[in-house]
Design an enzyme around this catalytic site. Structure first.
Site, short mmCIF file in Angstrom:
data_model
loop_
_atom_site.label_atom_id
_atom_site.label_comp_id
_atom_site.label_asym_id
_atom_site.label_seq_id
_atom_site.Cartn_x
_atom_site.Cartn_y
_atom_site.Cartn_z
N HIS A 203 0.76 -1.15 -0.26
CA HIS A 203 -0.16 0.14 0.19
C HIS A 203 0.88 1.27 0.08
O HIS A 203 0.33 2.57 0.05
CB HIS A 203 -1.07 0.20 1.17
CG HIS A 203 -0.35 0.41 2.47
ND1 HIS A 203 0.52 -0.52 3.31
CD2 HIS A 203 -0.20 1.42 3.45
CE1 HIS A 203 0.86 -0.08 4.23
NE2 HIS A 203 0.68 1.18 4.45
C1 UD1 Z 1 -2.11 5.50 5.22
C2 UD1 Z 1 -0.82 6.39 5.89
C3 UD1 Z 1 0.44 5.55 6.00
C4 UD1 Z 1 -0.15 4.13 6.57
C5 UD1 Z 1 -1.40 3.56 6.03
C6 UD1 Z 1 -2.04 2.30 6.85
C7 UD1 Z 1 -0.54 8.64 5.71
C8 UD1 Z 1 0.26 9.81 4.76
N1 UD1 Z 1 -0.46 7.50 5.12
O1 UD1 Z 1 -1.81 5.58 4.03
O2 UD1 Z 1 1.49 5.89 6.45
O3 UD1 Z 1 0.82 3.35 6.49
O4 UD1 Z 1 -2.21 4.54 6.24
O5 UD1 Z 1 -2.92 1.70 6.21
O6 UD1 Z 1 -0.89 9.43 6.54
N2 UD1 Z 1 -9.36 4.58 1.32
C9 UD1 Z 1 -10.44 4.14 1.09
N3 UD1 Z 1 -11.00 3.70 2.39
C10 UD1 Z 1 -10.49 3.83 3.54
C11 UD1 Z 1 -9.25 4.67 3.59
C12 UD1 Z 1 -8.49 4.93 2.29
O7 UD1 Z 1 -11.11 3.66 0.15
O8 UD1 Z 1 -11.44 3.73 4.61
C13 UD1 Z 1 -8.53 4.88 -0.28
C14 UD1 Z 1 -8.84 6.63 -0.71
O9 UD1 Z 1 -8.82 6.14 -2.02
C15 UD1 Z 1 -7.69 7.18 -0.35
C16 UD1 Z 1 -6.55 6.20 -0.52
O10 UD1 Z 1 -7.00 4.75 0.26
O11 UD1 Z 1 -7.40 8.13 -1.08
C17 UD1 Z 1 -5.29 6.46 0.72
O12 UD1 Z 1 -5.87 6.88 1.95
P1 UD1 Z 1 -4.83 7.65 3.00
O13 UD1 Z 1 -5.54 7.45 4.20
O14 UD1 Z 1 -4.68 8.96 2.35
O15 UD1 Z 1 -3.51 6.87 2.87
P2 UD1 Z 1 -2.98 5.43 2.92
O16 UD1 Z 1 -2.47 5.02 1.61
O17 UD1 Z 1 -4.14 4.64 3.55
N1 UDP Z 2 -3.70 -5.53 8.97
C1 UDP Z 2 -4.89 -6.07 9.02
N2 UDP Z 2 -5.40 -6.45 7.85
C2 UDP Z 2 -5.15 -6.34 6.59
C3 UDP Z 2 -3.97 -5.60 6.48
C4 UDP Z 2 -2.97 -5.37 7.78
O1 UDP Z 2 -5.28 -6.14 10.02
O2 UDP Z 2 -5.99 -6.64 5.60
C5 UDP Z 2 -2.85 -5.19 10.12
C6 UDP Z 2 -1.40 -5.74 10.18
O3 UDP Z 2 -1.48 -6.88 10.83
C7 UDP Z 2 -0.71 -4.66 10.96
C8 UDP Z 2 -1.25 -3.35 10.44
O4 UDP Z 2 -2.49 -3.74 10.08
O5 UDP Z 2 -0.91 -4.55 12.40
C9 UDP Z 2 -0.68 -2.55 9.49
O6 UDP Z 2 -1.09 -1.59 8.86
P1 UDP Z 2 -0.84 -1.09 7.43
O7 UDP Z 2 -0.04 -2.25 6.59
O8 UDP Z 2 -2.12 -0.64 6.89
O9 UDP Z 2 0.25 0.20 7.76
P2 UDP Z 2 1.48 0.34 8.12
O10 UDP Z 2 1.91 -0.55 9.30
O11 UDP Z 2 2.55 0.20 7.02
O12 UDP Z 2 1.67 1.93 8.70
#
Ligand code: UD1
Ligand code: UDP
Length: 352
Positions: A203
């Protein structure tokens, strides 16, 4: 003591669960959910499974550009903090929700508690790196998960109230591992055999936002013959659709919706290898002694690279495939604490 905790993204719910449990035994905690993650399988499921109390404030900020998302969070978090007048504001990790919570509190002269402080990738193109540096520099207490994190802060002249408490995600794994074994039926549901599949999560913006990188990643997956399961992050799903890339046709690849934490622990502990660009998943692979291949150029979790417990491969097709095939024999060290990080965090604040 009254503490306002700011959460917003999936990994923050998981990190907050053990700390909230200890905090609420002796203090008042209010939770602000910024709404950064909002799909039920990216948010609500974790509150339910991990017994995290319902947020006291839900700001409903949702997705957007960095400026829009963070700006809206600043406005709305400030209103709550001005009203609630907490003794501390508690933030986790390195997301936009982390930065917004920390900035609001620092400007209002309310001490910031940063859990997972001191992590660095030394790549300022990552939004997370900016968020962490800014948050660390305005925090009053910096709770580090590793000794490397403490050293990183020292190099930036941050030494006051820096404590290596260990990793709260390790607390969470220890607490939930058995529960996952009892409750999760995901292997049977997906028809997977233990150690007969690889688990994938992707992601990171540096991968998803670059079509060339995503093409390489999919090409690598198509060259790995074994069964693979991929709970796909909504960001990645949207980007693949935007690029017109078809991952569904890759042989022996099961693409599924994001799963809850208990199912995720089950998928991780039974995987042959884990292929990921997630910070949390790299660590969980290490806790569970499952070899990991990290599809990034750098990692903040450098300890995991020792003895090839985790192999950094970037997005080179050949490197990804080779690393997944490689027979490794990692030695796992005790570098993430003793699973009592939450207790240590609360005890440290109580000593003030
Ligand atoms: C965010 C964090 C990242 C973290 C990740 C965990 C920032 C800059 N990034 O990234 O550090 O590792 O969360 O998962 O804060 N979206 C949905 N549904 C949701 C959430 C997101 O559809 O519930 C989609 C939307 O298209 C959105 C995109 O995901 O634009 C990105 O979401 P965003 O929260 O901006 O960043 P992440 O990539 O999730
Ligand atoms: N995780 C989860 N379901 C999923 C993918 C990840 O519960 O489908 C959990 C995973 O076990 C870990 C956390 O989400 O505890 C990691 O989050 P993510 O990878 O979104 O973000 P990051 O750690 O890179 O910020």
């Amino acid at each position: 003591m009254k503490i306002v905790t700011v959460l917003g993204a999936r990994p923050q719910f998981i990190k907050a669960a053990p700390v909230s449990r200890v905090l609420r035994q002796r203090h008042t905690e209010l939770i602000i959910h910024t709404g950064q993650h909002y799909d039920a399988n990216m948010s609500d499921i974790f509150f339910e499974e991990l017994n995290i109390p319902k947020p006291d404030y839900h700001l409903g900020v949702g997705s957007g550009s960095h400026g829009k998302q963070t700006g809206e969070m600043l406005i709305k978090i400030e209103e709550v903090v001005l009203k609630e007048k907490p003794d501390y504001v508690l933030v986790y990790g390195d997301t936009n929700s982390t930065l917004a919570g920390a900035l609001v509190a620092a400007k209002l002269h309310i001490p910031v508690l940063h859990v997972e402080a001191g992590l660095r990738s030394f790549n300022k193109k990552m939004p997370e790196e900016i968020n962490r540096i800014m948050t660390d520099h305005v925090s009053e207490f910096l709770f580090c998960p590793t000794e490397t994190a403490v050293e990183n802060l020292k190099k930036e002249n941050i030494t006051r109230n820096v404590i290596n408490v260990g990793d709260v995600m390790y607390d969470a794994v220890l607490y939930n591992q058995e529960l996952a074994q009892q409750k999760s039926t995901i292997l049977a549901d997906l028809g997977l055999q233990p150690k007969q599949y690889h688990l994938i999560t992707i992601h990171r913006a540096e991968n998803t936002d670059d079509i060339h990188n995503m093409k390489n990643i999919l090409e690598a997956f198509s060259q790995i013959d074994e069964m693979k399961v991929w709970p796909i992050h909504p960001r990645t799903k949207h980007k693949l659709a935007e690029y017109g890339l078809d991952a569904a046709s890759i042989p022996n690849l099961k693409i599924i919706e994001p799963v809850g934490y208990l199912d995720m622990l089950t998928l991780e502990s039974n995987a042959k290898k884990i292929i990921t660009d997630s910070g949390g998943v790299q660590k969980e692979a290490y806790f569970m002694k499952v070899p990991c291949v990290t599809v990034r150029e750098q990692t903040e979790w450098v300890e995991t690279l020792e003895s090839e417990a985790n192999i950094l491969v970037g997005t080179d097709v050949e490197k990804i495939v080779e690393a997944v095939k490689k027979a490794v024999n990692p030695v796992y060290a005790n570098v993430f604490g003793d699973g009592k990080a939450a207790e240590k965090i609360v005890a440290a604040i109580e000593q003030v």
